[in-house]
Design a protein around this motif. Structure first.
Motif, PDB file in Angstrom:
ATOM      1  N   LEU A 255      -1.714   2.198   6.625  1.00 19.07           N
ATOM      2  CA  LEU A 255      -1.929   3.521   6.032  1.00 19.07           C
ATOM      3  C   LEU A 255      -2.849   3.448   4.820  1.00 19.07           C
ATOM      4  CD1 LEU A 255       1.673   5.018   6.244  1.00 19.07           C
ATOM      5  CD2 LEU A 255      -0.374   6.049   7.241  1.00 19.07           C
ATOM      6  N   THR A 256      -2.762   2.315   4.119  1.00 20.91           N
ATOM      7  CA  THR A 256      -3.650   2.137   2.967  1.00 20.91           C
ATOM      8  C   THR A 256      -4.611   0.985   3.238  1.00 20.91           C
ATOM      9  OG1 THR A 256      -1.965   0.731   1.981  1.00 20.91           O
ATOM     10  CG2 THR A 256      -2.004   3.021   1.275  1.00 20.91           C
ATOM     11  N   GLY A 257      -4.728   0.619   4.510  1.00 16.70           N
ATOM     12  CA  GLY A 257      -5.644  -0.452   4.908  1.00 16.70           C
ATOM     13  C   GLY A 257      -6.785   0.122   5.715  1.00 16.70           C
ATOM     14  N   GLU A 258      -6.996  -0.477   6.898  1.00 12.24           N
ATOM     15  CA  GLU A 258      -8.160  -0.052   7.671  1.00 12.24           C
ATOM     16  C   GLU A 258      -8.104   1.409   8.095  1.00 12.24           C
ATOM     17  OE1 GLU A 258      -8.837  -2.858  10.793  1.00 12.24           O
ATOM     18  OE2 GLU A 258      -9.232  -4.446   9.320  1.00 12.24           O
TER      19      GLU A 258
ATOM     20  N   ALA B 160      -6.592   5.046  -6.774  1.00  8.40           N
ATOM     21  CA  ALA B 160      -7.708   5.780  -6.167  1.00  8.40           C
ATOM     22  C   ALA B 160      -8.358   5.003  -5.027  1.00  8.40           C
ATOM     23  CB  ALA B 160      -8.746   6.111  -7.235  1.00  8.40           C
ATOM     24  N   ALA B 161      -8.404   3.679  -5.162  1.00 14.75           N
ATOM     25  CA  ALA B 161      -9.177   2.878  -4.218  1.00 14.75           C
ATOM     26  C   ALA B 161      -8.631   2.909  -2.793  1.00 14.75           C
ATOM     27  CB  ALA B 161      -9.257   1.443  -4.709  1.00 14.75           C
ATOM     28  N   ASP B 162      -7.303   2.860  -2.643  1.00 15.02           N
ATOM     29  CA  ASP B 162      -6.757   2.829  -1.277  1.00 15.02           C
ATOM     30  C   ASP B 162      -5.636   3.841  -1.051  1.00 15.02           C
ATOM     31  OD1 ASP B 162      -4.823   1.677  -2.837  1.00 15.02           O
ATOM     32  OD2 ASP B 162      -4.534  -0.099  -1.586  1.00 15.02           O
ATOM     33  N   HIS B 163      -5.319   4.634  -2.083  1.00 17.92           N
ATOM     34  CA  HIS B 163      -4.281   5.665  -1.998  1.00 17.92           C
ATOM     35  C   HIS B 163      -2.866   5.129  -1.782  1.00 17.92           C
ATOM     36  CE1 HIS B 163      -6.736   9.609  -1.563  1.00 17.92           C
ATOM     37  NE2 HIS B 163      -7.038   8.915  -2.624  1.00 17.92           N
TER      38      HIS B 163
ATOM     39  N   ASP C 108      -8.142  -6.234  -1.443  1.00 13.50           N
ATOM     40  CA  ASP C 108      -7.767  -6.958  -0.220  1.00 13.50           C
ATOM     41  C   ASP C 108      -7.239  -6.043   0.876  1.00 13.50           C
ATOM     42  OD1 ASP C 108      -8.355  -9.214  -1.649  1.00 13.50           O
ATOM     43  OD2 ASP C 108      -6.275  -9.534  -2.292  1.00 13.50           O
ATOM     44  N   SER C 109      -7.121  -4.766   0.577  1.00 15.54           N
ATOM     45  CA  SER C 109      -6.425  -3.883   1.510  1.00 15.54           C
ATOM     46  C   SER C 109      -7.237  -3.597   2.775  1.00 15.54           C
ATOM     47  CB  SER C 109      -6.075  -2.563   0.824  1.00 15.54           C
ATOM     48  OG  SER C 109      -7.258  -1.833   0.566  1.00 15.54           O
ATOM     49  N   GLY C 110      -8.557  -3.739   2.693  1.00 16.31           N
ATOM     50  CA  GLY C 110      -9.388  -3.444   3.862  1.00 16.31           C
ATOM     51  C   GLY C 110      -9.677  -1.958   3.995  1.00 16.31           C
TER      52      GLY C 110
END
Lengths: 420, 291
Positions: free
Chosen positions: A149-152, A370-373, A414-416
């Protein structure tokens, strides 16, 4: 002749499209421009499991938690509240991605819902994220664990609020390994959640200097784990700990059979990936005494939490799970953001939320990253109490240590996630 | 080697549940021609019966082992008289749908009362700990389950093969019309046999309560495998269903051990193979299928 027809067809299509575009502008345009509240109402939709396996962890009480947040929000702001019209609707997705998908579409398109909450079950959670992205409407996932969900599969309108597999793995996997249990035997249910948990745990265990001797997928659902119980002590090197990623009824089966086969006496400890108070009640506190697990929150954590849990119990007759608490907290944060921004327009609200830091009874040292929510906050390594220390129903947990937010969540880099 | 033997023993224990459930399903099918979809629900009620009796009346597990199957057997007989019976002369699908409906209703009633999470149930303390079986030690309770189910299956077999009642039931199970035409009133035995099958399912449920999660879906999860067991053993074959129960248990255990990823489908692969090579099942009669 053929050319003529094509031209006519293209013309029709263009006119149709024009009408649609005009229609949209007519419906949504003026209100958005004024930057106020569309339809003079804020609608919160809770999509959850109302009757199935997660209906007690989440379910009707998650809806109740969101309703409670709405009432508290109105009471707090009194006359100055951005609008008196705040509605909560709910729907059952039966943990199925295709139902979650249609329900989310209906909520956003037909019912004018501004934000969707909860959505347990990872596959269903991801389906709703996709709908939120297409419709450009807000979505706060509470109930699902997947880091995707917060990755790809992240997007600008989706926030992942309560927990994820990385948090569970880094709390339990890392701590137990560092305490000396270096060799792990992992069993996980063979579907998205289990596979994701296995991956996260394996990574966390290796980071902490341990190793996974073996990781076995198990059927789902499954009532017979005897093969894995007899296999565990015969593996080479012999595992110090058996990590179970099973949930709900399957977890109950694992723990019952772990005790049957006396694995603790054979030197194989038990570590649990994800556990709710309801699971502990099912298994019996006496059979789980001392078991370590990670949770974003539990109701008996401190005074602030207890105070909210008491109010929750007055309304529902039961103690809240972390899912309930997180639903309340997310709904409250969403409404406060609208109050600050003076608009329920999704783009305005997410700009208001991005980078926002806060503390409430559920989320400590929290940030809408902000970056990956990911909504990052402290997590808690907990231990099941001794039976003699239990003072009331669901008083099962004691705090071992707090895991700071920056350790509980992976680095955004690192989250993608590439936020579109 | 002892590892393999231990896995086989694991299989025999889980096979004990399959055998008891398949045995009941099989006699019901043989005698009534009814594929009882509610069988899993009665297994679940067995476990819940033990839980409720302990929780509300303090009745021990040992007594539950006696009381619960009798109670459920009676309920089964009432259901047979009230509903199943009326649809017996119709196409088999009607009773299949009826019992499917009964299963859903029972499951939802339990869910309404107890929710979806599992209820706690502790095993009787006399069966705590483990016993040394020579090659390996094994949980005492599970050894008991195995011995008990073997003894019970043996007893049922003795009754069926050595007594007049048993012979009537067996004859009507395997060739109902022929038995009828020999002047034996098959219909008289229909209701007790249905109740008996249900009682066996309830008994399996009581046996399961201390070692498995007691929740409303425990039977629904199991019933599909039981159907496969009955098909593998041969529809209506009493010996076949018991033997297939233990065989499926052992195959699954070995599968779990060597290829865990496949274990879920293994029983159905076995069923497909049996259907291909011996369409009537391992112990079924060919003619029975075409009849």
């Amino acid at each position: 002749m053929a050319t003529k027809l094509t031209t006519a067809g293209a013309l029709t299509a263009t006119i149709a499209m024009g009408a649609v575009i005009a229609g949209c502008a007519g419906a949504g345009g003026p209100q958005s421009d004024s930057g106020a509240i569309t339809d003079d109402a804020i609608k919160l939709g809770v999509i959850t499991d109302l009757s199935g396996v997660y209906s007690e962890l989440a379910g009707p009480n998650a809806v109740e938690a969101v309703t409670m947040a709405v009432e508290d929000f109105k009471a707090e702001h009194g006359e100055d509240v951005v609008t008196q019209n705040i509605e909560v609707t709910d729907a059952d997705h039966q943990n199925k991605p295709e139902i979650a998908n249609t329900t989310a579409r209906e909520m956003y398109d037909r019912d004018g819902v501004d934000a969707i909450f909860d959505v347990p079950t990872s596959s269903a959670a991801l389906a709703v994220a996709n709908v939120a992205k297409q419709n450009q409407k807000m979505y706060f996932n509470i109930g699902a664990a997947t880091t995707e969900l917060t990755g790809e599969q992240c997007n600008a309108y989706t926030y992942h609020y309560a927990y994820n597999t990385y948090m569970l793995a880094h709390g339990t996997g890392k701590t137990v390994t560092e305490q000396g249990a270096e060799n792990w035997y992992i069993i996980y249910p063979d579907y998205a959640f289990g596979q994701d948990m296995n991956k996260s745990f394996t990574a966390a265990i290796k980071d902490a200097g341990g190793s996974v001797v073996k990781a076995d997928p198990t059927p789902f659902p499954n009532d017979n784990f005897s093969t894995f119980m007899t296999k565990a002590p015969t593996l080479s090197p012999k595992p110090d700990v058996m990590g179970t990623m099973q949930a709900g009824g399957d977890l109950v089966n694992v723990v019952k059979q772990y005790n049957e086969f006396g694995l603790r006496d054979k030197g194989v400890e038990l570590a649990v990936g994800l556990m709710f108070d309801t699971d502990i009640a099912s298994i019996g506190v006496d059979k789980l005494e001392g078991t370590l697990y990670t949770t974003p929150w539990f109701w008996n954590l401190d005074d602030q939490s207890r105070e909210w849990a008491d109010r929750f119990k007055d309304r529902t007759g039961t103690r809240p799970t972390f899912d309930h608490a997180a639903n309340y907290s997310a709904a409250m944060q969403y409404l406060q953001a609208i109050q600050r921004a003076g608009s329920d327009d999704a783009d305005t609200v997410r700009e208001e939320l991005d980078g926002h830091t806060f503390d409430d009874f559920f989320a400590r040292n929290a940030e809408f990253r902000a970056a990956d929510h990911a909504v990052t906050h402290d997590a808690h390594l907990a231990r099941v109490k001794e039976e003699s220390d239990v003072e009331e129903d669901f008083d099962f947990t004691e705090l071992v240590e707090t895991i700071p937010a920056d350790e509980a969540y992976m680095d955004a880099a690192d989250s993608g996630c590439e936020m579109g | 080697m002892s590892g393999l033997l231990q896995q086989l023993f694991n299989g025999l224990v889980s096979g004990s549940f399959y055998a008891l459930l398949a045995l009941g399903l099989s006699v019901i099918f043989g005698m009534l021609g009814v594929v009882n979809f509610a069988h899993g629900a009665f297994y679940m009620l067995g476990a819940f019966g033990a839980f409720v009796l302990l929780d509300s009346a303090g009745l021990s597990w040992w007594l539950a082992l006696l009381v619960v199957p009798i109670l459920l057997g009676v309920i089964g007989m009432v259901l047979e008289r009230l509903f199943v019976h009326r649809l017996m002369h119709l196409f088999p699908l009607y009773n299949f749908l009826l019992t499917f409906g009964i299963a859903l209703i029972l499951q939802d009633l339990i869910r309404m009362k107890y929710g979806v999470t599992s209820q706690p149930y502790a095993r009787p303390s006399i069966l705590d700990g483990s016993v040394d079986l020579g090659l390996f030690t094994y949980p005492k309770y599970q050894v008991f389950v195995f011995v008990f189910s073997i003894a019970l299956s043996g007893l049922v077999w003795l009754v069926l093969s050595r007594t007049r009642v048993g012979m009537i039931v067996r004859a009507s199970t395997e060739r109902a019309e022929l038995t009828q035409s020999l002047g034996i009133d098959v219909r008289r035995w229909v209701t007790p046999v249905f109740g008996f099958g249900i009682a066996l399912a309830g008994l399996a449920g009581v046996l399961a309560a201390p070692m498995r999660a007691v929740n409303s879906s425990m039977g629904a999860d199991l019933i599909i495998v039981i159907f496969a067991v009955v098909v593998i053993g041969g529809l209506g074959s009493v010996l076949g269903s018991v033997a297939a129960g233990y065989i499926v248990g052992m195959v699954t255990a070995i599968g779990n051990f060597y290829v865990p990823a496949l274990s879920q489908s293994l029983v159905f692969v076995l069923m497909a193979l049996v259907l291909l090579l011996r369409p009537a099942g391992l112990f079924g009669r060919e003619e029975g299928v075409h009849a």
